[in-house]
Design a protein around this motif. Structure first.
Motif, PDB file in Angstrom:
ATOM      1  N   VAL A 162     -48.130 -47.326  -2.419  1.00  0.00           N
ATOM      2  CA  VAL A 162     -47.941 -45.883  -2.534  1.00  0.00           C
ATOM      3  C   VAL A 162     -47.182 -45.576  -3.822  1.00  0.00           C
ATOM      4  N   GLY A 163     -46.152 -46.326  -4.083  1.00  0.00           N
ATOM      5  CA  GLY A 163     -45.501 -46.291  -5.388  1.00  0.00           C
ATOM      6  C   GLY A 163     -44.764 -45.024  -5.725  1.00  0.00           C
ATOM      7  N   ALA A 164     -44.203 -44.348  -4.736  1.00  0.00           N
ATOM      8  CA  ALA A 164     -43.509 -43.088  -5.004  1.00  0.00           C
ATOM      9  C   ALA A 164     -42.096 -43.347  -5.519  1.00  0.00           C
ATOM     10  N   GLU A 165     -41.793 -42.770  -6.672  1.00  0.00           N
ATOM     11  CA  GLU A 165     -40.430 -42.795  -7.180  1.00  0.00           C
ATOM     12  C   GLU A 165     -39.666 -41.540  -6.798  1.00  0.00           C
ATOM     13  N   SER A 166     -40.410 -40.486  -6.441  1.00  0.00           N
ATOM     14  CA  SER A 166     -39.782 -39.241  -6.006  1.00  0.00           C
ATOM     15  C   SER A 166     -40.484 -38.752  -4.747  1.00  0.00           C
ATOM     16  N   SER A 167     -39.742 -38.077  -3.896  1.00  0.00           N
ATOM     17  CA  SER A 167     -40.312 -37.593  -2.644  1.00  0.00           C
ATOM     18  C   SER A 167     -39.636 -36.290  -2.243  1.00  0.00           C
ATOM     19  N   GLY A 168     -40.425 -35.359  -1.796  1.00  0.00           N
ATOM     20  CA  GLY A 168     -39.903 -34.192  -1.121  1.00  0.00           C
ATOM     21  C   GLY A 168     -39.999 -34.385   0.378  1.00  0.00           C
ATOM     22  N   THR A 169     -39.329 -33.532   1.128  1.00  0.00           N
ATOM     23  CA  THR A 169     -39.410 -33.577   2.586  1.00  0.00           C
ATOM     24  C   THR A 169     -39.688 -32.187   3.126  1.00  0.00           C
ATOM     25  N   LEU A 170     -40.554 -32.118   4.118  1.00  0.00           N
ATOM     26  CA  LEU A 170     -40.941 -30.868   4.762  1.00  0.00           C
ATOM     27  C   LEU A 170     -40.867 -31.140   6.260  1.00  0.00           C
ATOM     28  N   TYR A 171     -39.904 -30.529   6.947  1.00  0.00           N
ATOM     29  CA  TYR A 171     -39.594 -31.003   8.288  1.00  0.00           C
ATOM     30  C   TYR A 171     -39.322 -29.861   9.264  1.00  0.00           C
ATOM     31  N   LEU A 172     -39.679 -30.126  10.506  1.00  0.00           N
ATOM     32  CA  LEU A 172     -39.452 -29.187  11.596  1.00  0.00           C
ATOM     33  C   LEU A 172     -37.957 -28.995  11.796  1.00  0.00           C
ATOM     34  N   MET A 174     -42.832 -36.312   2.593  1.00  0.00           N
ATOM     35  CA  MET A 174     -42.715 -36.713   3.984  1.00  0.00           C
ATOM     36  C   MET A 174     -42.729 -35.445   4.841  1.00  0.00           C
ATOM     37  N   VAL A 175     -43.673 -35.379   5.794  1.00  0.00           N
ATOM     38  CA  VAL A 175     -43.834 -34.201   6.637  1.00  0.00           C
ATOM     39  C   VAL A 175     -43.544 -34.581   8.083  1.00  0.00           C
ATOM     40  N   VAL A 176     -42.596 -33.879   8.703  1.00  0.00           N
ATOM     41  CA  VAL A 176     -42.240 -34.116  10.097  1.00  0.00           C
ATOM     42  C   VAL A 176     -42.576 -32.870  10.901  1.00  0.00           C
ATOM     43  N   GLY A 177     -43.383 -33.021  11.940  1.00  0.00           N
ATOM     44  CA  GLY A 177     -43.729 -31.884  12.784  1.00  0.00           C
ATOM     45  C   GLY A 177     -44.545 -32.321  13.974  1.00  0.00           C
ATOM     46  N   PHE A 178     -45.138 -31.350  14.654  1.00  0.00           N
ATOM     47  CA  PHE A 178     -45.981 -31.591  15.817  1.00  0.00           C
ATOM     48  C   PHE A 178     -47.378 -31.050  15.552  1.00  0.00           C
ATOM     49  N   PRO A 179     -48.388 -31.466  16.322  1.00  0.00           N
ATOM     50  CA  PRO A 179     -49.770 -31.122  16.000  1.00  0.00           C
ATOM     51  C   PRO A 179     -50.076 -29.637  15.899  1.00  0.00           C
ATOM     52  N   GLU A 180     -49.569 -28.808  16.819  1.00  0.00           N
ATOM     53  CA  GLU A 180     -49.950 -27.403  16.795  1.00  0.00           C
ATOM     54  C   GLU A 180     -49.532 -26.742  15.491  1.00  0.00           C
ATOM     55  N   SER A 181     -48.306 -26.966  15.050  1.00  0.00           N
ATOM     56  CA  SER A 181     -47.881 -26.444  13.756  1.00  0.00           C
ATOM     57  C   SER A 181     -48.566 -27.189  12.616  1.00  0.00           C
ATOM     58  N   ASP A 193     -35.582 -28.796  13.949  1.00  0.00           N
ATOM     59  CA  ASP A 193     -35.024 -29.081  15.270  1.00  0.00           C
ATOM     60  C   ASP A 193     -34.397 -30.465  15.229  1.00  0.00           C
ATOM     61  N   ALA A 194     -33.903 -30.937  16.375  1.00  0.00           N
ATOM     62  CA  ALA A 194     -33.178 -32.214  16.402  1.00  0.00           C
ATOM     63  C   ALA A 194     -34.044 -33.368  15.924  1.00  0.00           C
ATOM     64  N   TYR A 195     -35.307 -33.377  16.320  1.00  0.00           N
ATOM     65  CA  TYR A 195     -36.232 -34.429  15.905  1.00  0.00           C
ATOM     66  C   TYR A 195     -36.455 -34.393  14.400  1.00  0.00           C
ATOM     67  N   GLY A 196     -36.841 -33.228  13.879  1.00  0.00           N
ATOM     68  CA  GLY A 196     -37.145 -33.119  12.467  1.00  0.00           C
ATOM     69  C   GLY A 196     -35.943 -33.354  11.580  1.00  0.00           C
ATOM     70  N   GLN A 197     -34.806 -32.796  11.951  1.00  0.00           N
ATOM     71  CA  GLN A 197     -33.609 -32.914  11.119  1.00  0.00           C
ATOM     72  C   GLN A 197     -33.127 -34.361  11.031  1.00  0.00           C
ATOM     73  N   SER A 198     -33.055 -35.042  12.166  1.00  0.00           N
ATOM     74  CA  SER A 198     -32.513 -36.403  12.147  1.00  0.00           C
ATOM     75  C   SER A 198     -33.459 -37.375  11.457  1.00  0.00           C
ATOM     76  N   LEU A 199     -34.774 -37.232  11.701  1.00  0.00           N
ATOM     77  CA  LEU A 199     -35.716 -38.136  11.042  1.00  0.00           C
ATOM     78  C   LEU A 199     -35.744 -37.894   9.541  1.00  0.00           C
ATOM     79  N   GLU A 200     -35.683 -36.628   9.127  1.00  0.00           N
ATOM     80  CA  GLU A 200     -35.634 -36.322   7.700  1.00  0.00           C
ATOM     81  C   GLU A 200     -34.397 -36.924   7.050  1.00  0.00           C
ATOM     82  N   GLU A 201     -33.255 -36.843   7.723  1.00  0.00           N
ATOM     83  CA  GLU A 201     -32.026 -37.397   7.164  1.00  0.00           C
ATOM     84  C   GLU A 201     -32.124 -38.910   7.005  1.00  0.00           C
TER      85      GLU A 201
END
Length: 440
Positions: free
Chosen positions: A384-394, A47-54, A396-404
């Motif tokens: 999709v069938g994922a049993e495991s997932s990593g997270t890669l997140y911005l 799961m990747v959380v970020g904005f377009p420029e990055s 900041d407040a948006y990235g941290q809370s959505l990742e959590e």
């Protein structure tokens, strides 16, 4: 003081069928066999959380350095990366990427889409309808107040947005303004949702699109609706009567990221807000709208500076900011102490709900208390069938809370969250972060 909302409160209106629908959606590249991991210790999905420029550099690094090693990896993204220009910038079709984004699912969605395309010669994108609705509500509330004082506008937000008056949609916005100017309440039902505000300033209902990147384009696979009826507490929130005016100029600021990490999305969001003002001004009413745009640069300090400029210029209501980390700081340092109404069309952090804001902060975008579980169900569902997932997140407040929210929901669904890796915006490379999240 705002009451704290738990995830179970905002999800209970969705129903099991609504959440389960996500499980049937697929993304090309996912084998759906649930075999645990892809490659040497890599998760099934990230799961990747970020904005377009990055996101441009982030995905360039993935496809150039790692994609061959994890050919079956699925990447799940939220609204901030649902950008039609991203595959072209990355120079990859991004066929293994799928995600969710708040939908333009209100009664006036089709009218808004046609109006936006007529004005700008392009289709609306994510959060554009939410920005239109935010501007429409603020125009109506300011007209109901008969002045550009923030506290007077605040006290009439629900007068024009919640049930109680005659119903008007985007196609009837000029008539709604005339009705409010005549001293009568209205019930504005929007392009993005019904735009009914609860006691926290959050919308009571929302819709999400499930969007798949395929061959350089983004395809909408499904739309899901979530939410609850307004409670007695919500319905009892302040809604003062309109004062009635003969002539009036509503002064509404627009505080958007025209540049910076969210710049590619911020311009169209700004245009969605300005469209409602143009619609009213072109109608030849005795009520007009004066707007002023300030650029947050997707940076809290620039956002605070822009917000102060709007306050000093006498704007009692503002559409924005867009990014959650900017919105939280602008609300705390400018809107609340100066008594200015802010309605964000795209700030989704759950922290916004818990602001001690004296009811000055609203939003037409749904909280990530909804989007996190929706993304988790998409990742762990049958296709999709994922049993495991990593997270890669911005980071900041948006990235941290959505990742959590995503991580908690993915584990509740029986999955394993492996590596949880944050990143900063505008890095020159993200190879080390990808190495960490893929366990390479």
């Amino acid at each position: 003081m705002r009451r704290k909302i738990q995830r179970r409160d905002v999800l209970k209106g969705a129903g099991a069928a609504g959440i389960a629908t996500l499980a049937g959606c697929s993304t090309e590249g996912g084998d759906g066999d649930g075999d645990g991991s892809d490659g040497d210790g890599a998760p099934d999905a990230v799961m990747v959380v970020g904005f377009p420029e990055s996101g441009i550099q982030l995905f360039r690094d993935f496809y150039s350095e790692f994609a061959d090693d994890v050919p079956d990896l699925d990447i799940i993204v939220p609204d901030g990366l649902i950008d039609t220009d991203l595959p072209g910038e990355v120079d990859n079709d991004m066929n293994n990427v799928i995600g969710t984004a708040p939908s333009a699912g209100g009664p006036g969605a089709d009218f808004f889409a046609d109006l936006y395309e007529e004005e700008y010669d392009t289709s609306p994108a994510v959060f554009n309808a939410q920005a239109y609705d935010a501007m429409a509500v603020e125009i109506l509330a300011a007209t109901a107040a008969g002045e550009n004082d923030g506290s007077a506008i605040r006290d009439r937000i629900r007068t024009v947005a919640n049930p109680g008056g005659d119903e008007f949609g985007p196609e009837d916005l000029p008539e709604a303004v005339e009705t409010v100017a005549g001293g009568d309440p209205v019930h504005y039902v929007g392009a993005s949702s019904s735009v009914d505000f609860d006691v926290n300033g959050d919308i009571a209902t929302a819709a999400y699109d499930v969007r798949d990147f395929q061959d350089g384009e983004i395809e909408t696979l499904d739309t899901l609706e979530f939410g609850n009826e307004l409670s007695d507490e919500d319905q009892d929130a302040t809604a003062e009567d309109p004062v009635g005016v003969d002539e009036f100029e509503a002064r509404i600021g627009v505080l958007m990221p025209e540049t910076g990490d969210l710049g590619p999305l911020g311009g169209p969001i700004r245009d969605g807000a300005l469209l409602a003002a143009t619609q009213v001004n072109d109608a030849g009413l005795n009520v007009t709208v004066d707007t002023r745009v300030e650029d947050t640069q997707t940076d809290p300090q620039a956002g605070i500076s822009g917000a102060n400029a709007l306050v000093d210029a006498g704007f009692g209501a503002v559409v924005g900011p867009a990014a959650s980390n900017v919105n939280l700081q602008v609300a705390d340092q400018v809107f609340i102490p100066n008594g200015v109404v802010g309605i964000s069309p795209s700030s989704t952090s759950p922290d916004v709900t818990e602001l001690d804001d004296d009811d000055y902060v609203f939003r037409t975008a749904p909280s990530d208390l909804l989007q996190g579980p929706a993304m988790a169900q998409l990742a762990s569902g049958d296709r999709v069938g994922a049993e495991s997932s990593g997270t890669l997140y911005l980071n900041d407040a948006y990235g941290q809370s959505l990742e959590e929210e995503y991580a908690a929901a993915f584990e509740e669904n029986g999955g394993e969250v492996t590596e949880r890796v944050s990143f900063e915006p505008a890095q020159s490379t993200y190879t080390s972060q990808w190495s960490s999240v893929l366990n390479e």
